[in-house]
Write an enzyme that holds these catalytic residues in place. Structure first.
Site, mmCIF file in Angstrom:
data_model
loop_
_atom_site.group_PDB
_atom_site.id
_atom_site.type_symbol
_atom_site.label_atom_id
_atom_site.label_comp_id
_atom_site.label_asym_id
_atom_site.label_seq_id
_atom_site.Cartn_x
_atom_site.Cartn_y
_atom_site.Cartn_z
ATOM 1 N N GLU A 1 -2.239 12.141 3.010
ATOM 2 C CA GLU A 1 -3.464 11.348 4.377
ATOM 3 C C GLU A 1 -3.079 12.806 5.003
ATOM 4 O O GLU A 1 -2.187 13.322 5.240
ATOM 5 C CB GLU A 1 -3.230 10.385 4.637
ATOM 6 C CG GLU A 1 -3.071 8.930 4.586
ATOM 7 C CD GLU A 1 -2.966 7.518 5.204
ATOM 8 O OE1 GLU A 1 -4.350 7.449 5.132
ATOM 9 O OE2 GLU A 1 -2.381 7.242 4.916
ATOM 10 N N GLU B 1 0.932 -1.673 -0.186
ATOM 11 C CA GLU B 1 -0.372 -0.607 0.153
ATOM 12 C C GLU B 1 0.671 1.367 0.095
ATOM 13 O O GLU B 1 1.576 1.144 0.394
ATOM 14 C CB GLU B 1 -1.203 -0.008 1.151
ATOM 15 C CG GLU B 1 -2.199 1.581 1.527
ATOM 16 C CD GLU B 1 -3.106 1.367 3.088
ATOM 17 O OE1 GLU B 1 -3.160 -0.289 3.080
ATOM 18 O OE2 GLU B 1 -3.029 2.547 2.870
#
Length: 457
Positions: free
Chosen positions: A337, A332
């Protein structure tokens, strides 16, 4: 309450300046009684007054004492997990890039394992900063009926954590345990050359870039369903309630739309129900799985982000072999974020088998303003040797294959295959926490464009 807050703040500030060789742990010689905390917060941010607390969780049972130069616990119900009984100290500060050594002396009435986990709390996903094969992700040590000293070192690869926890996980076996002489010391610092190992120019010294994916929403009138899939629900149908993070939102296909030259993802406070339950928030998550993936290249996203407690926007990628090998073996890559309660700070992270999926990452803070004030450019460059995360052209995190393989193992670099794109706006969850009375809805994420390039041959 004010006195508590002042002491807590002073304690954190003081703990951040522990010198090399100085014991960070309080009451490491167990000459004082155990501290009984006034409350046990569900997020794990417990306060033990620079001392130890003995916690018994739902499946465990036991009693413990301290004050005679050692800790003694009699465990009469082993429990079904390693953290059924814990000897815990929190908060402690662990600084990014430093090497730490911990040691303790212990014995047991029976031959058994004890797990030491030095890690973070629920908002960070309960990571272990000293990764091992323990049930909680920490290191395990086998105890016998004679006093023996155990020690190990680890490097704090993640961002500085001022709310870390030192935990002895005592569950899974009954009997009596004795522990004394616990220490945690800063013993070194990771050198910059160790962190990079190769020049950052490996990312940008290319012949040129070919545009292979171009979602410029300035002229779009609708979302291209030949490119994007819509995730629906709260993850229950996929067997991962709350999308694996205890998120609160229900994803729909109408909370994402084209408006004024932007792709807009909107989070609303509204009730919606399905066969699994009722949810208080809606939002959207879209992905290109099965429609577009790529191996190596440059991703450039221009966006303006939402804000507010419990708001969690993200641009990220998953390996397209996820259905064959699962997560985190598929890999990932979190391009961006942000936690809405701090809208001036974004994070870039690579997840894989590294530390059981905890991953390696860094953060970037704007010199002024927030990411919700105006549009910013988020760039990620990736090749077979390295990865780089950028904000507005500034490289803030550089990770190399050689670094990962030398510190973790060759099996932990799982980025040599195609990945697909994901964009979402989550509400609540382990990391950002849940919305509160200060959170304003709706919150919207505006994306002007998403472009992917690969190097010219």
């Amino acid at each position: 309450m004010k006195k508590y807050f002042v002491f807590f703040t002073i304690f954190l500030a003081f703990s951040a300046f522990f010198a090399f060789g100085q014991n960070i742990i309080g009451n490491g010689d167990f000459t004082k009684p155990l501290y009984v905390p006034s409350s046990i917060p569900p997020d794990g941010n417990i306060f033990t007054n620079h001392n130890w607390s003995f916690l018994v969780n739902a499946t465990g049972g036991g009693t413990a004492t301290s004050g005679n130069g050692y800790f003694e616990a009699t465990l009469y119900n082993a429990g079904s997990n390693s953290w059924a009984e814990q000897l815990l100290q929190s908060p402690i500060t662990l600084e990014h890039g430093y090497i730490y050594k911990f040691s303790f002396t212990a014995k047991s009435s029976i031959s058994r394992n004890v797990e030491v986990k030095i890690g973070g709390t629920a908002p960070l996903g309960w990571p272990a900063y000293n990764p091992g094969n323990g049930m909680a992700g920490g290191m395990t040590f086998q105890l016998g009926n004679e006093w023996k000293t155990y020690e190990a070192t680890f490097t704090m690869y993640r961002d500085t954590d001022e709310h870390a926890r030192f935990e002895f996980e005592l569950g899974l076996a009954s009997g009596t345990i004795w522990i004394k002489n616990v220490s945690l010391e800063k013993v070194g610092q990771m050198e910059s050359k160790e962190e990079t190992q190769v020049s950052t120019s490996i990312l940008t010294d290319v012949k040129g870039w070919n545009l292979i994916f171009d979602e410029d929403f300035s002229s779009a009138t609708s979302i291209n369903k030949n490119i994007w899939n819509f995730d629906i629900g709260n993850g229950e149908a996929q067997g991962i309630k709350g999308w694996g993070n205890n998120e609160l939102e229900y994803y729909t296909d109408h909370n994402v739309y084209i408006q004024n030259g932007n792709l807009v993802i909107e989070a609303d406070k509204e009730k919606v129900s399905d066969q699994y339950g009722t949810y208080d928030y809606t939002s959207a998550r879209i992905n290109t799985m099965g429609k577009f993936s790529f191996e190596y290249g440059k991703v450039v996203i221009e966006a303006k982000l939402p804000e507010g407690q419990g708001i969690w926007p993200a641009f990220w990628m998953l390996g397209d072999n996820i259905n064959q090998v699962g997560w985190p073996a598929c890999g990932e890559i979190d391009i961006m974020e942000m936690l809405g309660n701090n809208p001036a700070k974004v994070y870039g992270t690579a997840h894989g088998p590294i530390s059981g999926g905890v991953g390696i990452g860094k953060s970037y803070v704007l010199p002024s303003g927030t990411f919700s004030d105006s549009y910013h450019t988020f760039t990620f460059i990736w090749n077979k040797e390295a990865m780089g995360w950028y904000v507005d052209g500034h490289l803030y995190f550089f990770l190399t294959k050689s670094y990962v393989e030398s510190h973790y193992g060759s099996q932990d670099w799982v980025y040599d295959h195609p990945f697909f794109l994901i964009i979402n706006l989550a509400v609540g969850g382990n990391w950002p926490g849940n919305p509160d009375s200060s959170t304003v809805f709706p919150q919207k994420m505006y994306i002007k464009s998403i472009k992917v390039y690969q190097t010219q041959n």
